[in-house]
Design an enzyme around this catalytic site. Structure first.
Site, PDB file in Angstrom:
ATOM      1  N   THR A  46      23.768  36.752  34.889  1.00 10.17           N
ATOM      2  CA  THR A  46      24.154  35.621  34.043  1.00 10.17           C
ATOM      3  C   THR A  46      22.997  34.650  33.845  1.00 10.17           C
ATOM      4  OG1 THR A  46      26.388  35.803  34.939  1.00 10.17           O
ATOM      5  CG2 THR A  46      25.861  33.787  33.758  1.00 10.17           C
ATOM      6  N   TYR A 109      37.212  36.597  30.254  1.00 11.46           N
ATOM      7  CA  TYR A 109      37.987  36.241  29.067  1.00 11.46           C
ATOM      8  C   TYR A 109      39.334  36.958  28.980  1.00 11.46           C
ATOM      9  CZ  TYR A 109      39.177  34.841  24.329  1.00 11.46           C
ATOM     10  OH  TYR A 109      39.831  34.308  23.252  1.00 11.46           O
ATOM     11  N   TYR A 135      30.955  41.692  41.387  1.00  8.58           N
ATOM     12  CA  TYR A 135      30.568  40.290  41.205  1.00  8.58           C
ATOM     13  C   TYR A 135      31.801  39.483  40.843  1.00  8.58           C
ATOM     14  CZ  TYR A 135      27.955  36.278  39.213  1.00  8.58           C
ATOM     15  OH  TYR A 135      27.453  35.033  38.916  1.00  8.58           O
ATOM     16  N   ARG A 140      33.451  31.523  35.765  1.00 11.15           N
ATOM     17  CA  ARG A 140      33.002  32.066  34.480  1.00 11.15           C
ATOM     18  C   ARG A 140      33.979  33.074  33.889  1.00 11.15           C
ATOM     19  NH1 ARG A 140      27.818  31.002  32.835  1.00 11.15           N
ATOM     20  NH2 ARG A 140      26.428  30.028  34.353  1.00 11.15           N
ATOM     21  N   LYS A 164      29.056  40.368  45.347  1.00  9.33           N
ATOM     22  CA  LYS A 164      28.486  39.036  45.198  1.00  9.33           C
ATOM     23  C   LYS A 164      29.684  38.110  45.018  1.00  9.33           C
ATOM     24  CE  LYS A 164      25.639  36.082  42.243  1.00  9.33           C
ATOM     25  NZ  LYS A 164      24.861  35.967  40.977  1.00  9.33           N
ATOM     26  N   ILE A 206      22.604  36.287  46.519  1.00  9.77           N
ATOM     27  CA  ILE A 206      21.917  36.463  45.239  1.00  9.77           C
ATOM     28  C   ILE A 206      21.834  35.071  44.649  1.00  9.77           C
ATOM     29  CG2 ILE A 206      21.998  37.460  42.920  1.00  9.77           C
ATOM     30  CD1 ILE A 206      23.366  39.902  44.151  1.00  9.77           C
TER      31      ILE A 206
END
Length: 295
Positions: A46, A109, A135, A140, A164, A206
């Protein structure tokens, strides 16, 4: 996946003032991270603004990082999305020979159920020729990949080797650490709580801030992994203000200002992101000067 223990950094994509990719600056950032003691590099996450990169630009980023790294550190490639079939197709057609693993974000989304998330990653695990790092970043994606779903995936697919975890929830992270399969890695995706997660049994981080202050941040994580909390927290408190600042007006605008202050690259981002305002830029610049005078 011992090579993924420690500090990985989610590399930015530096741009020139005309918004084209600055490959020379990207090489400098890679070398800066390597010289600073980072354990591995994450390409096209990202932080790389990959949502605004064309296919050809992504190829330029990949090849530039491979060239600059020159085999020094393990590489992880971001391969994810909210169209499962498209992600699977990319995994089947892309040359992944230079990479130790892929990092694949939970679908954003669409807001799938936990079963939908499981089936998405089942398809990815079956298609991927290399190990998969899950992840989870609810801020987000608008959906949280719950520990039960992560553990189900970790137990069902040998090539799903890590997560992550960026929910910002230390309790959720501890549940994963407590119940995970022996060799499964729980990697922090939040810079501010990376050290507490490591001390609780996590495998590292990360990081975004790690590429701006690689020596200090990677040493903090190594001290945490070696169960030296007193020494590690000295770095935590040294860097904590900078972690707040780089996310204050959005990522990667903040970390790009750090690189601007370090003289490594411009602080250019692509719309819909915008650069940090003058006040924050000054605060970041002052912090960079302060750190460089202390270490």
């Amino acid at each position: 996946m011992q090579s993924l223990i420690g500090t990985g950094v989610a590399l930015v994509t530096p741009f020139k003032k005309d918004f084209s990719i600055d490959t020379e600056a990207l090489k400098r950032i890679v070398c800066f991270s390597i010289d600073g003691g980072i354990e591995y590099l994450v390409v096209l996450g990202t932080t790389a603004e990959n949502a605004t990169l064309s296919f050809n630009e992504k190829e330029i980023v990949i090849q530039t990082v491979i060239e600059a790294n020159n085999g020094s550190l393990p590489l992880v490639l971001g391969v994810g999305g909210n169209n499962t079939a498209e992600v699977v197709q990319e995994l089947k057609t892309r040359d992944l020979s230079a990479f130790a693993a892929i990092l694949s974000v939970s679908p954003y989304y669409n807001k799938p159920t936990q079963e939908g998330i499981y089936q998405h990653f089942k398809a990815i695990a079956e298609a991927s020729p290399i190990p998969v790092i899950l992840y989870n970043v609810p801020g987000r994606t608008a959906s949280n990949m719950l520990p039960a779903t992560v553990l189900r995936l970790a137990n069902d697919f040998e090539n799903i080797v890590a997560i992550k975890e960026a929910a910002g929830d230390i309790v959720q992270s501890m549940k994963l650490i407590k119940d995970k399969p022996k060799d499964f890695l729980v990697i922090s995706g939040d810079d501010m709580i990376a050290l507490p997660m490591v001390l609780a049994g996590g495998a590292g981080v990360i990081s975004v801030i790690g590429q701006g202050f690689p020596k200090e941040f990677s040493e903090m994580i190594r001290l945490g992994l070696n169960k030296k909390p007193d020494e590690a927290f000295k770095y935590q408190y040294l860097l904590s203000d900078s972690i707040d600042m780089i996310f204050e007006q959005g990522n990667p605008a903040g970390i790009k200002q750090v690189f601007m202050s370090l003289g490594i690259s411009e602080n250019i981002v692509r719309l819909p992101l915008v650069i940090v305002d003058d006040l924050l830029a000054k605060r970041i610049n002052d912090f960079v000067i302060k750190i460089n005078n202390q270490v």
